[in-house]
Design a protein around this motif. Structure first.
Motif, short mmCIF file in Angstrom:
data_model
loop_
_atom_site.label_atom_id
_atom_site.label_comp_id
_atom_site.label_asym_id
_atom_site.label_seq_id
_atom_site.Cartn_x
_atom_site.Cartn_y
_atom_site.Cartn_z
N UNK A 10 0.82 -1.21 0.00
CA UNK A 10 0.00 0.00 0.00
C UNK A 10 0.86 1.26 0.00
N UNK A 11 1.88 1.29 0.84
CA UNK A 11 2.73 2.48 0.94
C UNK A 11 3.46 2.76 -0.37
N UNK A 12 3.98 1.72 -1.00
CA UNK A 12 4.75 1.93 -2.22
C UNK A 12 3.84 2.34 -3.38
N UNK A 13 2.68 1.71 -3.51
CA UNK A 13 1.74 2.12 -4.57
C UNK A 13 1.33 3.58 -4.36
N UNK A 14 1.06 3.97 -3.12
CA UNK A 14 0.70 5.36 -2.84
C UNK A 14 1.81 6.31 -3.26
N UNK A 15 3.05 5.98 -2.92
CA UNK A 15 4.17 6.85 -3.29
C UNK A 15 4.29 7.00 -4.80
N UNK A 16 4.13 5.90 -5.52
CA UNK A 16 4.29 5.95 -6.97
C UNK A 16 3.14 6.71 -7.63
N UNK A 17 1.92 6.49 -7.17
CA UNK A 17 0.76 7.17 -7.75
C UNK A 17 0.85 8.68 -7.50
N UNK A 18 1.39 9.07 -6.35
CA UNK A 18 1.48 10.49 -6.00
C UNK A 18 2.44 11.25 -6.90
N UNK A 19 3.30 10.56 -7.63
CA UNK A 19 4.25 11.22 -8.54
C UNK A 19 3.61 11.27 -9.93
N UNK A 20 3.26 12.45 -10.38
CA UNK A 20 2.59 12.60 -11.68
C UNK A 20 3.56 12.29 -12.81
N UNK A 21 3.20 11.33 -13.65
CA UNK A 21 4.08 10.88 -14.75
C UNK A 21 3.31 10.84 -16.07
N UNK A 22 2.52 11.87 -16.33
CA UNK A 22 1.65 11.84 -17.50
C UNK A 22 2.45 11.83 -18.81
N UNK A 23 1.93 11.05 -19.74
CA UNK A 23 2.53 10.92 -21.07
C UNK A 23 1.42 10.83 -22.10
N UNK A 24 1.29 11.84 -23.00
CA UNK A 24 2.17 12.98 -23.08
C UNK A 24 2.00 13.93 -21.90
N UNK A 25 3.07 14.71 -21.60
CA UNK A 25 4.28 14.93 -22.38
C UNK A 25 5.42 13.95 -22.09
N UNK A 26 5.36 13.23 -20.97
CA UNK A 26 6.43 12.32 -20.61
C UNK A 26 7.19 12.81 -19.39
N UNK A 27 6.49 12.81 -18.25
CA UNK A 27 7.06 13.36 -17.01
C UNK A 27 7.60 12.26 -16.09
N UNK A 28 8.38 11.34 -16.64
CA UNK A 28 8.77 10.18 -15.84
C UNK A 28 9.99 10.40 -14.94
N UNK A 29 10.75 11.47 -15.14
CA UNK A 29 12.05 11.61 -14.46
C UNK A 29 11.94 11.48 -12.95
N UNK A 30 11.06 12.23 -12.31
CA UNK A 30 10.99 12.22 -10.84
C UNK A 30 10.68 10.82 -10.32
N UNK A 73 8.97 -6.47 -15.67
CA UNK A 73 8.87 -5.22 -16.43
C UNK A 73 7.61 -4.44 -16.08
N UNK A 74 7.79 -3.15 -15.87
CA UNK A 74 6.65 -2.26 -15.69
C UNK A 74 6.94 -0.91 -16.30
N UNK A 75 5.92 -0.21 -16.75
CA UNK A 75 6.11 1.15 -17.26
C UNK A 75 5.62 2.15 -16.23
N UNK A 76 6.28 3.30 -16.16
CA UNK A 76 5.96 4.29 -15.13
C UNK A 76 5.18 5.48 -15.69
N UNK A 77 5.00 5.57 -17.01
CA UNK A 77 4.17 6.64 -17.55
C UNK A 77 2.70 6.27 -17.42
N UNK A 78 1.86 7.30 -17.32
CA UNK A 78 0.41 7.12 -17.24
C UNK A 78 -0.25 8.04 -18.25
#
Length: 387
Positions: A10-30, A73-78
């Motif tokens: 739960x904690x890890x999914x929350x942390x990952x979801x809280x980081x906005x990684x929208x694609x486009x434009x491709x905000x995966x860095x953080x 394998x997993x992708x981090x863009x949403x």
């Protein structure tokens, strides 16, 4: 599974979801930097791979040195969250309601990324302690939502192996086959004029009408094609754009086609079909059309009775009672990069309901996520015991 495991998921999914990684434009860095730091804090080396784009790094991890090697394998863009007013909660403030975690990317596919991270760390400890043979590779890839070569680049860079698991939400069914996807843009030409003199020009929207009718007929033909695992093929018109101003007869209409194709169909054959449809309608109606394929996700499949698939079916049934019948996924995933580009036996598998992907109020069942981690660890341990 224990309460600490539930809390970790739960904690890890929350942390990952809280980081906005929208694609486009491709905000995966953080998010990529967070994941690399997460592994570093557990004394596991993680590389920030600045390919194919230096400003959008992805993460590659490898633990162990023996055989076989399992790649998670997993992708981090949403996809973009869209109209925020349509969400019951802020899409980037993960919220738990009735054992489900809400937020953009919760099901597609940051839960898959999270259980991949947790499994990699657990298996790394077991390998380091000499309790487990084999190796584990982990990918946090960029660009999956827009068919960019994130996963392919990681595989090309050596983050490859003997088996691959693309941790997309399949309700823990084991996908050995998937549809392909191709997007086409068809341009229908006209001749502009002022709308007060409409007969002086040629209206591209009128020219587009017989093209749309021909594409409907093509879709009807395509729908007759079926695959036992992934279902029907489709050719769907999803967009039409025309016009520059209210009082100008448009000189161009652009039609977008979403073509979902089966493992038995090749992209070259589909290109030829699109070309034939447009040539026929253009000749019949004396109109000019051009087309281009703008994006391609290839279809992919492995043997339904592959060893990898059998192991994951067994552990999914053991943990969650998941069906062991043969199954394919109707969406398109990065499994094609494993199977088609590198010849790696790979499946699409993970917790979560695929129908939640890309929706408002997207959410994932946390008990299902915990089951997913348990089944993943069980399957991985069985595979890594083999030499």
């Amino acid at each position: 599974m224990s309460q600490p495991q539930r809390e970790a998921v739960e904690s890890l999914v929350e942390d990952l979801v809280a980081i906005e990684t929208e694609n486009p434009p491709g905000n995966e860095r953080v998010c990529a930097e967070y994941i690399a730091d997460w592994f570093a804090n557990r004394e596991i080396e993680a590389e920030l791979v600045e390919e194919p784009y230096a400003d959008r790094p992805q993460v590659g991890v490898k633990v162990g040195g023996g055989d076989p090697t399992l790649v998670l394998n997993g992708h981090i863009d949403v996809v973009p969250a869209g109209d925020r007013s349509q969400w019951a909660t802020d899409p980037y403030e993960p919220t738990v309601v009735d054992d489900s975690l809400y937020g953009r990317g919760s099901v597609d596919m940051k839960t898959g990324v999270a259980i991949g991270m947790l499994a990699t760390a657990q298996l790394a400890d077991e390998i380091e302690a000499g309790e487990r043979d084999g190796s584990v590779v982990f990918h946090a890839a960029i660009g999956e939502e827009t068919a960019e070569p994130g996963t392919k680049t990681l595989l090309d860079r050596g983050y490859a192996g003997d088996y691959g698991v693309v941790l997309e939400p399949t309700s823990m069914r084991t996908g050995t086959s998937e549809k392909g996807l191709a997007w086409y843009k068809v341009r229908v030409n006209g001749d502009p004029s002022h709308a007060s003199r409409p007969d002086q020009g040629t209206n591209a929207i009128r020219n587009a009408q017989p093209v749309l009718e021909a594409l409907d007929e093509y879709d009807a033909t395509v729908r007759e094609r079926e695959d036992d695992l992934v279902g029907q093929a489709y050719s769907t018109v999803t967009m039409i754009e025309a016009g520059t101003k209210e009082n100008v007869v448009p000189e161009e209409a652009v039609i977008t086609i979403d073509r979902r194709f089966l493992p038995a169909e090749s992209i070259e054959e589909i290109d030829a079909e699109i070309e034939d449809v447009l040539e026929t309608v253009s000749a019949a109606h004396d109109i000019e059309t051009t087309w281009e394929r703008t994006r391609t996700y290839e279809s992919a499949s492995i043997e339904t009775e592959s060893h990898l698939a059998a192991v994951f079916r067994k552990h999914s049934k053991k943990v969650a009672g998941t069906s062991t019948s043969d199954w394919g996924i109707s969406a398109s995933t990065d499994v094609r990069n494993f199977v088609n580009d590198h010849g790696i036996e790979a499946i699409t598998w993970g917790p979560g309901d695929l129908t939640q992907a890309h929706t408002y109020d997207e959410h994932v069942s946390l008990p299902a996520a915990v089951d997913g981690l348990e089944a993943l660890l069980g399957a991985a341990r069985e595979l890594l015991e083999e030499t």
